[in-house]
Design an enzyme around this catalytic site. Sequence first.
Site, short mmCIF file in Angstrom:
data_model
loop_
_atom_site.label_atom_id
_atom_site.label_comp_id
_atom_site.label_asym_id
_atom_site.label_seq_id
_atom_site.Cartn_x
_atom_site.Cartn_y
_atom_site.Cartn_z
N ILE A 152 37.72 42.35 36.48
CA ILE A 152 39.14 42.71 36.27
C ILE A 152 40.19 41.36 36.07
O ILE A 152 39.89 40.37 36.69
CB ILE A 152 39.87 43.46 37.25
CG1 ILE A 152 39.31 44.67 37.58
CG2 ILE A 152 41.30 43.62 37.12
CD1 ILE A 152 38.14 44.90 38.14
N CYS A 153 40.85 41.46 34.83
CA CYS A 153 41.65 40.31 34.31
C CYS A 153 41.12 38.81 34.37
O CYS A 153 40.09 38.58 33.88
CB CYS A 153 42.99 40.31 35.52
SG CYS A 153 44.22 39.36 34.81
N GLN A 154 41.60 37.98 35.14
CA GLN A 154 41.16 36.59 35.49
C GLN A 154 39.55 36.72 36.07
O GLN A 154 38.63 35.93 35.81
CB GLN A 154 41.90 35.66 36.48
CG GLN A 154 41.34 34.23 36.64
CD GLN A 154 42.10 33.75 37.80
OE1 GLN A 154 42.74 34.50 38.85
NE2 GLN A 154 42.20 32.38 37.90
N GLY B 223 37.54 38.73 35.02
CA GLY B 223 36.68 39.09 34.14
C GLY B 223 36.51 37.66 33.10
O GLY B 223 35.23 37.71 32.76
N HIS C 193 37.85 44.29 32.14
CA HIS C 193 39.12 45.17 31.98
C HIS C 193 40.29 43.84 32.04
O HIS C 193 40.14 43.31 32.68
CB HIS C 193 39.21 45.79 33.36
CG HIS C 193 38.44 47.14 33.63
ND1 HIS C 193 37.19 46.58 34.32
CD2 HIS C 193 38.75 48.17 33.51
CE1 HIS C 193 36.44 47.76 34.52
NE2 HIS C 193 37.38 48.69 34.37
#
Length: 347
Positions: A139-141, A143, A163
């Site tokens: 997720i986000c960072q 990722g 994501h």
Amino acid sequence: MENLFNEMANVSSKLTKSYETLNKIGDVDIATSPKTPVYTEDKLTLYHYDRTEPATFKTPVLIVYALVNTYKMLDLQPDRSYIKNLLGNGLDIYLIDWGFPTKTDRYISMDDYVNGYINNCVDFIRKKHRVDKINILSICQGGTLSVIYSSLYPNKIKNLVTHVTPIDFNTNDGLLFRWSKDMDFDKLVEGFDGLIPGDFLNQGFDMLKPMMKVQKQQTLASSLEDEAKLTNFLRMEKWISESPAQTGECFRQFMKDLYQNNKLVKGELEVGGKKVNLKNLTANLLNIYATEDHLVPPAATIPLNDHVGSKDKELYSFKGGHIGVFVGGKSQKELAPAVVEWLKKRD
């Protein structure tokens, strides 16, 4: 005067009901899905989510959340829990809780997170399940860190799901990307004595969309007499209030090497003395972006598919915002089942 008195009586009645509603709620619980700690290192805890029945997937999943905020947003409330949804569809899930860094952690770097913590967690799961490769859901960072990790250790990752993940930082679509180009992150880290406070980052996020504060106040006002709505509102506020600080060295490199110099897609990024080549990322890839994301705009996420060496790679467009990807009703009905189906085909 009669209208004034009636209005005052109405306000008084609403305040009384609001007070009664708050008293009923008491403390608000978030991230309630049962889980067991299976590995710890420094501030990090690796959790394994409990299951009442055996998993139907052979390949275990490691969730790598961002260093900003906490993983609890994925399990915010029982009826809108991304994790609970994935568990209910048969996945065997592990999750990294990064914990809350203190000033003794100021020198923890991106190398420590990628080649140390993530790699140690991956190896723990590989050993426990006696498999060569696992899945990462990021997720986000988190990722971005997972993409870096999967490029450095392609022999350990089977499927990678990202994501709302920033990869190409050469965009002006998001205000955060514009701001970062001219900021002196060395002075920022020094000014905060090596530890960037979570509250400081949250204030910056609030400034990206100032009117969201007004909308939040309106939501609160309209929820005061409704116990269910108010509880949901308080859950989100509790998650935001628990934002951890960022270790200075990792924050410095992430912002300078990626936001300012875009080294990842240029093939110039080094982590722990190792050059990161995205072409070495050969895991099957599902890259999810949100069309209305103001924190990580699609322009920063979509290019990932063009840079990796994966033969099997898909781009998934989710109509919504950065947080809606995980907590919205549409996420539970559409996105989670789609991720499960994608992984099932590649299990």
